[in-house]
Design a protein around this motif. Structure first.
Motif, PDB file in Angstrom:
ATOM      1  N   GLY A 403       0.801  -1.204   0.000  1.00  0.00           N
ATOM      2  CA  GLY A 403       0.000   0.000   0.000  1.00  0.00           C
ATOM      3  C   GLY A 403       0.841   1.264   0.000  1.00  0.00           C
ATOM      4  N   GLN A 404       0.343   2.312   0.664  1.00  0.00           N
ATOM      5  CA  GLN A 404       1.045   3.591   0.663  1.00  0.00           C
ATOM      6  C   GLN A 404       2.379   3.520   1.404  1.00  0.00           C
ATOM      7  OE1 GLN A 404      -1.045   7.207   1.529  1.00  0.00           O
ATOM      8  NE2 GLN A 404      -2.805   6.686   0.232  1.00  0.00           N
ATOM      9  N   SER A 405       2.439   2.765   2.498  1.00  0.00           N
ATOM     10  CA  SER A 405       3.720   2.649   3.201  1.00  0.00           C
ATOM     11  C   SER A 405       4.753   1.952   2.318  1.00  0.00           C
ATOM     12  CB  SER A 405       3.552   1.898   4.525  1.00  0.00           C
ATOM     13  OG  SER A 405       3.060   0.582   4.314  1.00  0.00           O
ATOM     14  N   GLY A 406       4.304   0.970   1.502  1.00  0.00           N
ATOM     15  CA  GLY A 406       5.213   0.288   0.587  1.00  0.00           C
ATOM     16  C   GLY A 406       5.670   1.202  -0.546  1.00  0.00           C
ATOM     17  N   SER A 464      -2.349  -5.871  -7.197  1.00  0.00           N
ATOM     18  CA  SER A 464      -1.068  -6.390  -7.684  1.00  0.00           C
ATOM     19  C   SER A 464       0.089  -5.567  -7.134  1.00  0.00           C
ATOM     20  CB  SER A 464      -1.038  -6.375  -9.216  1.00  0.00           C
ATOM     21  OG  SER A 464      -1.105  -5.050  -9.695  1.00  0.00           O
ATOM     22  N   ASP A 465       1.291  -6.135  -7.203  1.00  0.00           N
ATOM     23  CA  ASP A 465       2.509  -5.450  -6.767  1.00  0.00           C
ATOM     24  C   ASP A 465       2.335  -4.861  -5.365  1.00  0.00           C
ATOM     25  OD1 ASP A 465       5.123  -4.481  -6.918  1.00  0.00           O
ATOM     26  OD2 ASP A 465       4.476  -2.591  -7.836  1.00  0.00           O
ATOM     27  N   ASN A 466       1.797  -5.688  -4.452  1.00  0.00           N
ATOM     28  CA  ASN A 466       1.613  -5.263  -3.053  1.00  0.00           C
ATOM     29  C   ASN A 466       0.852  -3.945  -2.951  1.00  0.00           C
ATOM     30  OD1 ASN A 466       3.015  -7.529  -2.356  1.00  0.00           O
ATOM     31  ND2 ASN A 466       4.742  -6.481  -1.422  1.00  0.00           N
ATOM     32  N   GLY A 467      -0.144  -3.791  -3.808  1.00  0.00           N
ATOM     33  CA  GLY A 467      -0.925  -2.552  -3.775  1.00  0.00           C
ATOM     34  C   GLY A 467      -0.301  -1.437  -4.578  1.00  0.00           C
ATOM     35  N   GLY A 468       0.479  -1.816  -5.606  1.00  0.00           N
ATOM     36  CA  GLY A 468       1.046  -0.811  -6.508  1.00  0.00           C
ATOM     37  C   GLY A 468       2.205  -0.029  -5.940  1.00  0.00           C
ATOM     38  N   ASN A 472       2.544   3.715  -7.461  1.00  0.00           N
ATOM     39  CA  ASN A 472       2.160   4.889  -6.683  1.00  0.00           C
ATOM     40  C   ASN A 472       3.331   5.598  -6.022  1.00  0.00           C
ATOM     41  OD1 ASN A 472      -0.682   4.748  -7.190  1.00  0.00           O
ATOM     42  ND2 ASN A 472      -0.778   2.977  -5.808  1.00  0.00           N
ATOM     43  N   SER A 473       4.513   4.995  -6.065  1.00  0.00           N
ATOM     44  CA  SER A 473       5.701   5.690  -5.554  1.00  0.00           C
ATOM     45  C   SER A 473       5.995   6.943  -6.364  1.00  0.00           C
ATOM     46  CB  SER A 473       6.914   4.763  -5.558  1.00  0.00           C
ATOM     47  OG  SER A 473       7.217   4.324  -6.877  1.00  0.00           O
ATOM     48  N   GLY A 474       5.401   7.059  -7.551  1.00  0.00           N
ATOM     49  CA  GLY A 474       5.581   8.265  -8.354  1.00  0.00           C
ATOM     50  C   GLY A 474       5.114   9.527  -7.653  1.00  0.00           C
TER      51      GLY A 474
END
Length: 545
Positions: A403-406, A464-468, A472-474
């Motif tokens: 998610g967001q933390s990832g 997918s990809d552990n919640g993107g 979303n790191s962009g």
């Protein structure tokens, strides 16, 4: 690879002359058992010997008429060829390891001992093919060592290991206290030294003589980089031999550039093993040899010039790991990724055509790429910096990788890679799509160029990809770019490091990251400062309020 496709940089992004078998002190006519087999196969010249050593250092050919598939069978092979290998296999040779490679060959590694004491530098390796037939025996073993001590009774040890270590320090005109360097390693101001000492009993060969000795290693960075190897006579306490094993070699990297390398010398071989950093561990580089086993074998070279094509990934992984260590130490006084001087291990040549790099919780791992999507991934400072920063994050904020933390975890690695490189705002451009100039894996300045959102309005909800995490790191990446553009690299990296090590926690989301950055800016520069306002604006622009 299409531009919109994401690749996961996951937690990731001296040999003597060839001689025929001739008589030696231990030779008999029956010694030709192996030689006959070699001659039958037309490989009678594949016998190598060193002057002064009774046992051949390398024999290669069809060496057995039946399979030898386990350690007992291989021991029996050596017993059957006692004229060539005149040892008591059970007493004089100790099996250290058995490995199997990708083509099915097995490798049995022995070390020689005398009265249970290992002979320094000795090795006997027996190699079998996929069917178990012995195809080679090589290494350095010394029948002379056993003969030298024969009839002298049990070897005496008149001084302790501690006394041997003290004698070693005296021999280099330093005391341990004179080499100590203190580092802040924790919130309570705990201190630790950058000096290591160790000793072990060995049989040491110098010239034609053998000694019952302690092999002492003294490693320190102050007042000069050193990895002293000192041999102290276990009976008299005198120093037999010594040398400083810290060396500076050279190597050619993935992009063809030449680099200076800190290496380690032992028994005629140079290792990508750096003991010069002020840490309790080392920086070591290994190779998986295109297998998937970790950590793999050490990357080595006979002349300290790592310039072979298949060494280029090794060179860059080793060199850039040192650059990353220096960045964290010189910028934040951080002693390795755990701030306690942990060993930094890198393994290259992982798998075949493997298009990824990753931190697995204990070390860095780099694939060679397939030549189209990636070339060797260790060839880029920002990729190496990205991976080691995952280790820093794990030991500090511990951001959960989902998610967001990832996504924040991924962004932190990208951002610190930028702080180290400062060449541009691209990630992986040196190794990504090597046949396409100017291409990259991600961009902090323009995340949408590579299929990432740059604002919360484009946040991708996915399973997918552990919640993107790589998509979303962009968003936090663009916030980092905005921050750097507003307040500069120096202030930005100080704020980000404080946020990572003081305020962020495992479940921090983007809003919590903004708050952590603002708190850090306030701590360092004051609320309402240019730096504080620059951080606030940077996150507002990406829709994180």
């Amino acid at each position: 690879m299409k531009k919109g496709t994401s690749i996961a940089l996951a937690l990731s992004l001296t040999v003597g002359a060839v001689l025929p078998f001739s008589s030696t002190a231990h030779a008999t006519n029956s010694q030709n058992v192996l030689a006959a087999k070699i001659k039958e196969s037309g490989n009678e010249k594949n016998v190598t010997k060193k002057k002064g050593q009774a046992v051949p250092t390398f024999i290669h050919g069809k060496l057995s008429n039946k399979p030898h598939k386990d350690k007992e069978a291989v021991k029996q092979f050596l017993k059957d060829n006692k004229e060539t290998y005149p040892f008591d296999v059970e007493k004089d040779l100790t099996l250290l390891d058995v490995t199997k490679d990708e083509i099915g060959s097995k490798h049995f590694d022995f070390v020689q001992s005398v009265q249970g004491i290992p002979v320094d530098g000795s090795a006997l390796k027996v190699h079998t093919d996929e069917k178990g037939y012995v195809t080679a025996v090589n290494g350095d073993v010394f029948v002379e060592a056993g003969d030298y001590f024969k009839g002298k009774g049990k070897l005496k040890t008149n001084l302790s290991k501690k006394e041997a270590i003290n004698n070693a320090w005296k021999s280099i005109d330093l005391t341990k206290d004179e080499t100590l360097v203190d580092f802040e390693v924790g919130p309570k101001g705990e201190k630790q030294s950058g000096t290591n000492e160790e000793g072990k009993q060995v049989i040491y060969k110098k010239g034609d003589n053998f000694y019952n000795a302690y092999k002492v290693n003294l490693q320190f960075i102050n007042p000069y980089p050193a990895n002293w190897v000192v041999y102290v006579d276990a009976e008299t306490g005198s120093v037999i031999d010594s040398y400083n094993a810290v060396t500076e070699g050279t190597g050619v990297g993935v992009l063809g550039d030449t680099k200076k390398l800190n290496t380690y010398y032992s028994s005629g071989t140079y290792y990508l093993y750096d003991t010069t950093k002020a840490m309790t561990g080392v920086i070591e580089t290994r190779t998986a040899k295109n297998l998937s086993s970790l950590p793999g074998s050490y990357s080595v070279d006979p002349d300290d010039n790592f310039n072979a094509t298949n060494q280029r990934a090794d060179v860059d992984a080793h060199y850039y790991a040192g650059v990353v260590y220096d960045y964290y130490k010189n910028t934040f006084n951080r002693n390795s990724f755990d701030n306690k001087g942990a060993t930094i291990t890198s393994t290259v040549h992982y798998g075949r055509n493997y298009n990824n790099a990753f931190w697995n919780g204990s070390q860095m791992v780099y694939g060679d790429g397939d030549g189209t999507t990636f070339t060797s991934l260790s060839g880029s400072l920002d990729v190496v910096g990205h991976e080691i920063t995952h280790a820093v994050t794990e030991r500090t904020a511990g951001l959960e990788y989902q998610g967001q933390s990832g996504a924040l975890n991924e962004s932190i690695s990208d951002t610190f890679a930028m702080f180290m490189d400062q060449k541009n705002f691209l990630i992986g451009e040196d190794v990504y799509t090597p046949k396409i100039a100017g291409d990259a894996l991600r961009s902090l300045s323009n995340p949408t160029q590579y299929g990432q959102p740059e604002n919360m309005s484009g946040y991708v909800n996915t399973t997918s990809d552990n919640g993107g995490v790589h998509t979303n790191s962009g968003i936090p990446n663009k916030a980092a770019y905005n921050t750097i553009q507003s307040i500069g690299y120096d202030a930005a990296q100080k704020i980000y490091y404080r946020a990572l090590t003081v305020y962020l926690s495992p479940k921090s989301n983007f809003s919590a990251a903004r708050a952590a950055m603002l708190a850090s800016a306030a701590d360092l520069y004051g609320t309402g400062s240019t730096q504080y306002n620059g951080v606030a604006s940077a996150w507002t622009k990406v829709g994180v309020n």
